[in-house]
Design a protein around this motif. Structure first.
Motif, mmCIF file in Angstrom:
data_model
loop_
_atom_site.group_PDB
_atom_site.id
_atom_site.type_symbol
_atom_site.label_atom_id
_atom_site.label_comp_id
_atom_site.label_asym_id
_atom_site.label_seq_id
_atom_site.Cartn_x
_atom_site.Cartn_y
_atom_site.Cartn_z
ATOM 1 N N LEU A 40 20.622 -3.602 -42.053
ATOM 2 C CA LEU A 40 20.785 -2.448 -42.929
ATOM 3 C C LEU A 40 21.499 -2.875 -44.211
ATOM 4 N N ASN A 41 21.880 -1.912 -45.023
ATOM 5 C CA ASN A 41 22.549 -2.211 -46.278
ATOM 6 C C ASN A 41 23.998 -2.631 -46.067
ATOM 7 N N LYS A 42 24.604 -3.093 -47.138
ATOM 8 C CA LYS A 42 25.998 -3.521 -47.087
ATOM 9 C C LYS A 42 26.928 -2.313 -47.026
ATOM 10 N N ASN A 43 28.213 -2.581 -46.759
ATOM 11 C CA ASN A 43 29.200 -1.517 -46.602
ATOM 12 C C ASN A 43 29.732 -1.088 -47.969
ATOM 13 N N LEU A 44 29.134 -0.050 -48.534
ATOM 14 C CA LEU A 44 29.527 0.422 -49.857
ATOM 15 C C LEU A 44 30.980 0.880 -49.877
ATOM 16 N N ASN A 45 31.422 1.562 -48.814
ATOM 17 C CA ASN A 45 32.802 2.040 -48.775
ATOM 18 C C ASN A 45 33.803 0.892 -48.830
ATOM 19 N N SER A 46 33.456 -0.216 -48.182
ATOM 20 C CA SER A 46 34.346 -1.373 -48.210
ATOM 21 C C SER A 46 34.386 -2.002 -49.595
ATOM 22 N N MET A 47 33.255 -1.995 -50.282
ATOM 23 C CA MET A 47 33.239 -2.517 -51.650
ATOM 24 C C MET A 47 34.130 -1.687 -52.564
ATOM 25 N N ILE A 48 34.044 -0.372 -52.412
ATOM 26 C CA ILE A 48 34.890 0.517 -53.218
ATOM 27 C C ILE A 48 36.356 0.305 -52.864
ATOM 28 N N ALA A 49 36.629 0.188 -51.569
ATOM 29 C CA ALA A 49 38.005 -0.034 -51.121
ATOM 30 C C ALA A 49 38.557 -1.347 -51.654
ATOM 31 N N SER A 50 37.705 -2.379 -51.711
ATOM 32 C CA SER A 50 38.167 -3.680 -52.216
ATOM 33 C C SER A 50 38.565 -3.585 -53.684
ATOM 34 N N LEU A 51 37.847 -2.785 -54.459
ATOM 35 C CA LEU A 51 38.207 -2.594 -55.866
ATOM 36 C C LEU A 51 39.546 -1.881 -56.000
ATOM 37 N N ILE A 52 39.760 -0.886 -55.137
ATOM 38 C CA ILE A 52 41.032 -0.156 -55.154
ATOM 39 C C ILE A 52 42.176 -1.079 -54.780
ATOM 40 N N TRP A 53 41.974 -1.888 -53.741
ATOM 41 C CA TRP A 53 43.016 -2.829 -53.314
ATOM 42 C C TRP A 53 43.269 -3.893 -54.373
ATOM 43 N N PHE A 54 42.226 -4.299 -55.091
ATOM 44 C CA PHE A 54 42.400 -5.286 -56.157
ATOM 45 C C PHE A 54 43.314 -4.733 -57.256
ATOM 46 N N VAL A 55 43.029 -3.512 -57.686
ATOM 47 C CA VAL A 55 43.860 -2.875 -58.714
ATOM 48 C C VAL A 55 45.294 -2.713 -58.216
ATOM 49 N N THR A 56 45.434 -2.278 -56.956
ATOM 50 C CA THR A 56 46.772 -2.104 -56.368
ATOM 51 C C THR A 56 47.526 -3.424 -56.332
ATOM 52 N N PHE A 57 46.846 -4.487 -55.904
ATOM 53 C CA PHE A 57 47.466 -5.812 -55.830
ATOM 54 C C PHE A 57 47.944 -6.284 -57.203
ATOM 55 N N ILE A 58 47.104 -6.132 -58.232
ATOM 56 C CA ILE A 58 47.460 -6.568 -59.586
ATOM 57 C C ILE A 58 48.661 -5.782 -60.104
ATOM 58 N N ILE A 59 48.672 -4.471 -59.877
ATOM 59 C CA ILE A 59 49.781 -3.631 -60.345
ATOM 60 C C ILE A 59 51.088 -4.031 -59.667
ATOM 61 N N LEU A 60 51.053 -4.164 -58.335
ATOM 62 C CA LEU A 60 52.263 -4.533 -57.595
ATOM 63 C C LEU A 60 52.766 -5.916 -57.995
ATOM 64 N N LEU A 61 51.839 -6.857 -58.156
ATOM 65 C CA LEU A 61 52.231 -8.214 -58.538
ATOM 66 C C LEU A 61 52.843 -8.233 -59.931
ATOM 67 N N ARG A 62 52.269 -7.493 -60.834
ATOM 68 C CA ARG A 62 52.798 -7.441 -62.197
ATOM 69 C C ARG A 62 54.202 -6.831 -62.216
ATOM 70 N N ILE A 63 54.385 -5.746 -61.479
ATOM 71 C CA ILE A 63 55.710 -5.111 -61.412
ATOM 72 C C ILE A 63 56.742 -6.079 -60.847
ATOM 73 N N PHE A 64 56.346 -6.802 -59.783
ATOM 74 C CA PHE A 64 57.263 -7.747 -59.148
ATOM 75 C C PHE A 64 57.632 -8.892 -60.099
ATOM 76 N N ILE A 65 56.644 -9.421 -60.808
ATOM 77 C CA ILE A 65 56.909 -10.519 -61.736
ATOM 78 C C ILE A 65 57.829 -10.076 -62.865
ATOM 79 N N ILE A 66 57.570 -8.889 -63.414
ATOM 80 C CA ILE A 66 58.408 -8.375 -64.499
ATOM 81 C C ILE A 66 59.851 -8.185 -64.029
#
Length: 225
Positions: A40-66
């Motif tokens: 069947l097709n790929k897991n679209l919900n997981s792809m969307i979730a990965s984008l959300i987690w990517f943004v979350t990771f970048i934001i948290l990492l940036r805050i921590f570095i600052i």
């Protein structure tokens, strides 16, 4: 010391969980090559979730570095020789007592705030990174209908677990693989771990519906055709 131990156990356990999920998925796919009915097709919900987690990771990492840079630049000339000292809770506690005893309010407030948040922030960063890796991997894997059940996010849903299924109306999908598709909603006997409810949804291409529906009719007692 106990805080470090709990921090290590939690994050090592999370990393192992992700590695085990990926290994389990690869193992199931490798062992089931000869039992595939249709992919069947790929897991679209997981792809969307990965984008959300990517943004979350970048934001948290940036805050921590600052925040870490702010503390380092404030203290490095007189109290810190290496940035790695900012990850030593015992040394941070030593600084806190020193600033308190000498009424150094600015330094005290800074070190107390940093010390109280460092492990929780690092944990959130690791959680978001591990979730990003897992959801990215699962998002690029196809769900597979086997002779014995359906593979969904590294978990095999056996036919006995399915109590009902329903097809949506046909629609055009303009995301990822464009084309005419259906949503296949499957109801399970009980909530599965990490599904959060007892229903899972698959995206089925128009030309694959007949075969998938025939398999479901043969293997599942109830269902809406």
């Amino acid at each position: 010391m106990m805080t470090y131990i709990l921090f290590s156990i939690l994050n090592i356990g999370l990393i192992l969980f992700v590695l085990i999920k990926i290994y389990k998925d690869k193992k199931i796919r490798r062992q089931g090559k000869d039992k595939i009915i249709i992919e069947l097709n790929k897991n679209l919900n997981s792809m969307i979730a990965s984008l959300i987690w990517f943004v979350t990771f970048i934001i948290l990492l940036r805050i921590f570095i600052i925040k870490t840079n702010e503390v380092y630049h404030l203290l490095h000339q007189d109290y810190i020789n290496s940035i790695f000292q900012l990850f030593n809770l015992e040394y941070l506690e030593h600084l806190r007592k020193y600033f308190l005893d000498n009424n150094m309010t600015r330094e005290l407030v800074t070190i107390v705030s940093y010390k109280s948040n460092i492990l929780s922030t690092l944990t959130l960063i690791i959680v978001s990174f591990c979730s990003l890796i897992l959801e990215s991997y699962l998002g690029w894997q196809r769900n597979i209908v086997y002779e014995h059940g359906i593979l969904f996010k590294s978990e095999t849903i056996s036919w006995n677990d399915i109590v009902d299924y329903q097809w949506s109306k046909v629609y055009k999908n303009n995301l990822l693989k464009k084309g005419v598709q259906y949503d296949l909603n499957i109801s399970l006997q009980k909530v599965r771990f990490f599904y959060f409810n007892n229903e899972v949804k698959f995206i089925v291409n128009y030309e694959d519906k007949e075969l998938v529906n025939r398999v479901l009719k043969e293997c599942v007692i109830n269902g809406d055709t």
